[in-house]
Write a protein that holds these residues in place. Structure first.
Motif: not given
Length: 254
Positions: A120-126, A104-110
């Protein structure tokens, strides 16, 4: 059956004053994933850190009152980790919990923010998260990736798609990543059960948006293609209040 919930609570202490833990116990869920907790466990009392019947796991941002995720689980996972990537762990973005049948990945996406200031930070995270999930699947295991993705994928997933094309959460680059994610073999579980319009999980606090159901669907449970036969139900619980988001749930066959 295994029942999972995900909810961006927009501050766990604020949500607790609005009935969070009464709701939590009423669900009788096996796993509850919260995002945007905005708290460190040492700041909280036992009702937060030791709710009856559950074990709590936390990933908090270095910055106080910001971001953060939490898992309440009836069954103790085999292992719980963060992403082990400093630029994301510093903001408390992910908890990764391994269970016998899935990870399970519990994620709070930027949030990509106005004019794509953090795109850029968001896409890097994704992309980093997708690579991690794909690696788990390549090892022959299943994944559930839940949380606030901060992306409305398709025009059906928000009330005013045309006027939001330059707004964070519906930028072309964010939607293109979501396309890539689905094409890589991940399943948007809610759309397996419900293809209707006006199925939203977040509403602005302004302009009575929730009363008028002018919202966005940005909270998801996604799974790998191999887990699809075990899907039994996926829902958005618009009748639950306490945040600008509402909970979403997934039911899996054991």
């Amino acid at each position: 059956m295994k029942l999972l919930y995900s909810w961006n609570v927009n501050g766990i202490r604020a949500a607790a004053k609005k009935g969070l833990f009464e709701w939590l116990h009423a669900t009788n869920a096996d796993i509850i994933c919260l995002q945007e907790t905005k708290a460190h466990p040492e700041q909280l009392g036992p009702e937060f850190t030791e709710p009856e019947g559950y074990t709590a796991y936390w990933a908090s941002a270095q910055r106080k009152g910001y971001s953060g995720v939490c898992i309440y689980s009836k069954e103790k996972p085999i292992r719980v980790d963060t992403m082990d990537v400093e630029r994301f762990d510093a903001e408390g973005r992910v908890l990764r919990a391994e269970y016998p049948g899935f990870t399970l990945f519990n994620c709070y996406f930027p949030n990509s923010q106005a004019e794509g200031a953090r795109l850029d930070y968001k896409l890097d995270f994704c992309q980093t998260l997708q690579a991690m999930a794909s690696e788990v699947v390549a090892q022959g295991q299943h994944v559930v990736i839940c949380g606030d993705y901060n992306v409305a994928h398709k025009p059906i997933d928000l009330e005013n798609p045309k006027s939001n094309e330059k707004n964070p959460g519906y930028l072309p680059e964010e939607r293109a990543w979501m396309d890539t994610f689905i094409e890589a073999g991940f399943v948007d579980t809610f759309r397996e059960f419900n293809t209707e319009e006006k199925q939203y999980s977040w509403w602005s606090y302004r302009f009575s948006a929730r009363d008028r159901n002018i919202g966005w669907r940005i909270d998801y449970h996604c799974v790998d293609e191999g887990l699809k036969p075990r899907l039994k139900d996926a829902r958005i619980h618009q009748d639950v209040f306490g945040s600008d988001h509402c909970p979403v749930s997934l039911t899996l066959e054991d």
